[in-house]
Design a protein around this motif. Sequence first.
Motif, PDB file in Angstrom:
ATOM      1  N   ASP A 104      15.420   0.813   2.288  1.00 46.81           N
ATOM      2  CA  ASP A 104      14.755  -0.228   2.739  1.00 46.81           C
ATOM      3  C   ASP A 104      14.415  -1.450   1.598  1.00 46.81           C
ATOM      4  O   ASP A 104      14.959  -1.189   0.574  1.00 46.81           O
ATOM      5  CB  ASP A 104      13.527   0.094   3.374  1.00 46.81           C
ATOM      6  CG  ASP A 104      12.524   0.911   2.477  1.00 46.81           C
ATOM      7  OD1 ASP A 104      12.867   0.781   1.008  1.00 46.81           O
ATOM      8  OD2 ASP A 104      11.633   1.586   2.770  1.00 46.81           O
ATOM      9  N   TYR A 105      13.834  -2.524   2.012  1.00 40.32           N
ATOM     10  CA  TYR A 105      13.483  -3.210   0.946  1.00 40.32           C
ATOM     11  C   TYR A 105      12.688  -2.898  -0.358  1.00 40.32           C
ATOM     12  O   TYR A 105      13.157  -3.221  -1.369  1.00 40.32           O
ATOM     13  CB  TYR A 105      12.657  -4.769   1.448  1.00 40.32           C
ATOM     14  CG  TYR A 105      12.662  -5.806   0.734  1.00 40.32           C
ATOM     15  CD1 TYR A 105      13.612  -6.934   1.148  1.00 40.32           C
ATOM     16  CD2 TYR A 105      12.076  -6.124  -0.479  1.00 40.32           C
ATOM     17  CE1 TYR A 105      13.664  -8.220   0.483  1.00 40.32           C
ATOM     18  CE2 TYR A 105      12.347  -7.163  -1.198  1.00 40.32           C
ATOM     19  CZ  TYR A 105      13.057  -8.445  -0.662  1.00 40.32           C
ATOM     20  OH  TYR A 105      13.212  -9.299  -1.373  1.00 40.32           O
TER      21      TYR A 105
ATOM     22  N   GLN B 268       7.079  -7.544   3.561  1.00 40.96           N
ATOM     23  CA  GLN B 268       7.795  -6.914   2.378  1.00 40.96           C
ATOM     24  C   GLN B 268       8.045  -7.700   1.026  1.00 40.96           C
ATOM     25  O   GLN B 268       7.983  -7.233   0.057  1.00 40.96           O
ATOM     26  CB  GLN B 268       9.342  -6.397   3.152  1.00 40.96           C
ATOM     27  CG  GLN B 268       8.885  -5.612   4.358  1.00 40.96           C
ATOM     28  CD  GLN B 268      10.102  -5.322   4.963  1.00 40.96           C
ATOM     29  OE1 GLN B 268      11.006  -4.556   4.499  1.00 40.96           O
ATOM     30  NE2 GLN B 268      10.742  -5.798   6.195  1.00 40.96           N
TER      31      GLN B 268
END
Length: 280
Positions: A244-245, A40
């Motif tokens: 999310d990231y 990520q």
Amino acid sequence: MSVIDSHQHFWNLETGSYAWPTAEVEPIFRTFVPEELIPQLAAAGVDRTVLVQATDSYADTDAMLAQAQAHDFIAAVVGWVPLDRPGEAAEALERYGRHPKFAGVRHLIHNDPDPDWVIREPVIEGLGLLSAAGLPFDVVAVLPRHLEHVPVLAERVPGLRLVIDHLAKPPIKERGWEPWASLIARAAEHPNVYAKVSGLNTAADAETWTAEDLRPYVEHAIEVFGPERLMFGSDWPVALLAGDYAKVWKETGVLLAGLADADRDAVLGGTAARFYGIGA
């Protein structure tokens, strides 16, 4: 310039003991390890991170330092020592200070039943030890009361560098403004106080938030601190409670797009590198 995520966590529910997360926050009530974050970071173009404590224990700090030893992307660790027990804290700081990636201390002050814990005399003495060691303190400011303490700490321990985590969680979902705006401006009057543009997605509507929901709060922070005292953080994996990231990274980019290149570089890495002593 290195892009630095100034605020992320790992925890292992099989080997560690944590008051939080609990089963009530099911998406993050599991173990998170470096191998899950690495791809990520690569996708976002983030080079290094600051790993921040998840519970007030030596075991958590020891585990984080071991992870930092094993993974180059972890540039710094913000651990824990018992600031309210200065003698013991001094010994712990001497021990942890031998590790090149031990770069700061945090205490989960919002978990203490005394909202004034951080300004108790023994804690002030403990914070003085941090100042003497050249180590900064991450401030968890969940209640307005916690934010009120920041100028007090800045004055009572003048050599101590402080960073307010998550911009002290402004009331984004409710579209509130005061007393947050005045309190953070007052904290910013002290040049040794910094703040993290992090954890804002979980203060907004988890399902619908965008950069525009966060913008008034981030622009206020830029106005009162300046980019040179602000730093980006993902607050991963807590960020998974509201996206999310990738989304946090994308929307942060939208928020900072109007800044000059040098200012944007400061928020995305330069400030964190200076604050935590992260080399090139």
